[in-house]
Design a protein around this motif. Structure first.
Motif, short mmCIF file in Angstrom:
data_model
loop_
_atom_site.label_atom_id
_atom_site.label_comp_id
_atom_site.label_asym_id
_atom_site.label_seq_id
_atom_site.Cartn_x
_atom_site.Cartn_y
_atom_site.Cartn_z
N GLY A 10 0.83 -1.20 0.00
CA GLY A 10 0.00 0.00 0.00
C GLY A 10 0.87 1.25 0.00
O GLY A 10 2.09 1.18 -0.17
N LEU A 31 3.89 -9.08 3.77
CA LEU A 31 2.62 -9.81 3.68
C LEU A 31 1.50 -8.84 3.33
O LEU A 31 1.20 -7.93 4.12
N ASP A 32 0.90 -9.05 2.17
CA ASP A 32 -0.14 -8.11 1.72
C ASP A 32 -1.19 -8.89 0.94
O ASP A 32 -0.87 -9.73 0.10
N LYS A 33 -2.45 -8.56 1.22
CA LYS A 33 -3.57 -9.25 0.55
C LYS A 33 -3.78 -8.74 -0.87
O LYS A 33 -4.49 -9.35 -1.66
N GLY A 38 -3.61 -2.18 -2.63
CA GLY A 38 -2.26 -2.74 -2.70
C GLY A 38 -1.82 -2.87 -4.15
O GLY A 38 -2.61 -3.27 -5.01
N GLY A 57 -1.15 -12.59 0.97
CA GLY A 57 -1.93 -13.29 1.99
C GLY A 57 -2.61 -12.31 2.92
O GLY A 57 -2.37 -11.10 2.87
N ASN A 60 -5.53 -12.14 8.54
CA ASN A 60 -6.46 -13.00 9.29
C ASN A 60 -6.06 -14.47 9.23
O ASN A 60 -6.62 -15.30 9.95
N ALA A 82 -4.37 -2.49 6.57
CA ALA A 82 -5.64 -1.96 7.07
C ALA A 82 -6.49 -1.53 5.88
O ALA A 82 -5.98 -1.30 4.77
N GLU A 83 -7.78 -1.41 6.12
CA GLU A 83 -8.63 -0.60 5.26
C GLU A 83 -8.46 0.82 5.78
O GLU A 83 -8.60 1.06 6.99
N THR A 99 -10.67 -6.53 8.72
CA THR A 99 -9.21 -6.37 8.62
C THR A 99 -8.63 -5.64 9.83
O THR A 99 -7.69 -6.11 10.47
N SER A 132 -0.77 3.34 13.73
CA SER A 132 -2.14 3.84 13.85
C SER A 132 -2.21 5.33 13.46
O SER A 132 -1.27 5.88 12.89
N THR A 133 -3.34 5.90 13.77
CA THR A 133 -3.69 7.21 13.19
C THR A 133 -4.11 8.22 14.27
O THR A 133 -4.58 7.83 15.34
N CYS A 186 -0.18 8.71 13.69
CA CYS A 186 0.36 9.70 12.75
C CYS A 186 -0.76 10.52 12.12
O CYS A 186 -1.89 10.07 11.98
N GLN A 194 0.46 7.30 -3.34
CA GLN A 194 -0.80 7.33 -2.59
C GLN A 194 -1.97 7.11 -3.55
O GLN A 194 -2.07 7.77 -4.59
#
Ligand code: NAD
Ligand code: DAU
Length: 363
Positions: A10, A31-33, A38, A57, A60, A82-83, A99, A132-133, A186, A194
């Motif tokens: 992402g 590791l990314d779905k 993405g 992957g 979860n 994350a979403e 997620t 996190s945010t 952040c 982006q």
């Protein structure tokens, strides 16, 4: 040793992985779905680089995570997956719970199982860095003091609530099980890669294409903007020297109204791509976001004092780099603005867009 990065295809995750290899040779398992957000093109420059191990992957998938942790002798997890888009969380919150909340829970459990079995020295050195945010703190009025690490949580959107829930889980896994976690909050990031559902790239690309620039409400909502490489540097520093169980706020000290940001983008485009000038004629006021937080502002004093981190980019230098990057990467833009993206734009902004052209209350 190796680090495990989740969500490393992402926006911030990919910037972090690219930035990591500018400073380290330590391998990264990524590791990314590969959801809509993405994009392996973000990591194209790492093709053939043995230090980067990409695994498609889901966080979860606990057995998969446990296998990766053991097989690669991971010493730290940097958790971005994350979403991440507030507007999408308003249209469809379920994926955000799946997620951001459940996924973080499964990741924590996989980490705990692995970490518990490590020999003493490696157990002490292990870290779980949860990205996190500032949105978990809610909204500020003009003149109110910026968010500190001690500010109470008051999340207002489904996205913010799902991130706050995940923060609570991470905190509890430290308090109850002793897992050596670090949490960062952040402010708004911007920069290369982006996804153009977010404000700054959406405005750059719409302006470039001569399309309306949709400003929610009166355009006076305030965000604190941080160039993405400054966020990556802060995360490296927290991973290196942050105290387990501690929280660090990260921000750019760049509070701007949305209108100021769009005007700055238009002015840059007028200079760098003048064929559509003046781009500000495209500014269009649209219906506000439900529950739209008025103002975010971060007090980043702790990370500056304790870890010696300060941002390197001003808003002016970071924004110019960003606009130049989008102008120079048409191929990337074309690849991410395909069918699914167009469907989102139509669903969110409506086929009849633009519905109004002056700020509310102005004829
Ligand atoms: P993004 O939406 O650009 O990227 C998210 C990545 O996570 C994507 O690559 C996606 O494929 C992956 N992903 C999603 N669900 C997954 C799952 N179940 N399993 C594995 N991978 C999955 O997000 P971003 O803007 O890069 O944000 C990254 C992190 O930073 C998020 O946790 C976000 O909350 C946080 N954050 C973002 C900002 C910002 O301004 N963008 C600011 C502060 C914090
Ligand atoms: O504060 C950190 C957060 O910043 C991150 O946790 C989120 O993942 C990230 O998406 C971002 O959230 P925001 O909601 O602040 O970002 P967004 O880019 O969606 O919007 C920024 C501001 O611009 C906000 O006030 C809403 C406004 N906006 C956004 C869009 C997409 C508009 O006026 N028009 C738009 O079309």
């Amino acid at each position: 040793m190796t680090i495990l990065v989740t969500g490393g295809a992402g926006f911030i995750g990919a910037n972090f992985v690219l930035d990591w290899f500018q400073h380290h040779d330590e391998p990264v398992v990524n590791l990314d779905k590969l959801t809509y957000a993405g994009n392996l093109q973000n990591l194209a420059s790492l093709e053939g680089d043995a230090r980067h191990i990409f695994v498609r992957g889901d966080i979860n998938d606990r057995p998969l995570v446990e296998r990766l942790l053991s097989a690669h002798e991971v010493r730290a997890i940097v958790h971005f997956a994350a979403e991440s888009h507030v507007d999408r969380s308003i249209h469809g919150p379920e994926e955000f719970i799946t997620t951001n909340v459940n996924g973080t829970f499964h990741l924590l459990e996989a980490a705990r199982a692995y970490w518990s079995d490590l020999p003493e020295k490696r157990r002490a050195a292990f870290r779980f860095l949860h990205v996190s945010t500032d949105e978990v703190y809610g909204s500020l009025e003009l003149g109110e003091a910026p968010f500190r690490e001690t500010t109470c949580f008051a999340p207002n959107s489904p996205y913010a609530a799902s991130k706050a829930a995940s923060d609570h889980l991470v905190r509890a896994w430290h308090h109850t099980y002793g897992l050596p976690v670090l949490i960062t909050h952040c402010s708004n990031n911007y920069g290369p890669y982006q996804f153009p559902e977010k404000f700054i790239p959406l405005m750059i690309l719409n302006a470039r294409a001569g399309k309306p620039l949709p400003i929610y409400g009166d355009g006076r909502n305030i965000r604190d903007w941080l160039y993405v490489s400054d966020h990556c540097a802060a995360l490296r520093r927290v991973l290196e020297a942050g105290r387990p169980g501690e929280t660090y706020n990260i921000g750019g000290c760049n509070e701007k109204t949305n209108l100021e940001v769009v005007q700055a983008i238009c002015a840059l485009l007028d200079r760098l791509a003048p064929e559509g000038a003046p781009h500000s004629r495209l500014i269009t006021f649209v219906e506000d976001r439900p529950g739209h937080d008025r103002r975010y502002a971060i007090d980043a004093g702790r990370i500056q004092r304790e870890l010696g981190w300060t941002p390197q980019e001003s808003f002016a230098t970071g924004l110019e780099k960003t606009v130049r990057w989008y102008l120079a990467h048409d191929d990337w833009v074309q690849s991410v603005t395909s069918g699914a993206y167009r469907d989102w734009i139509e669903r969110h902004y409506g086929a009849s867009f633009p519905p109004q052209s002056g700020p509310p209350g102005v004829a």
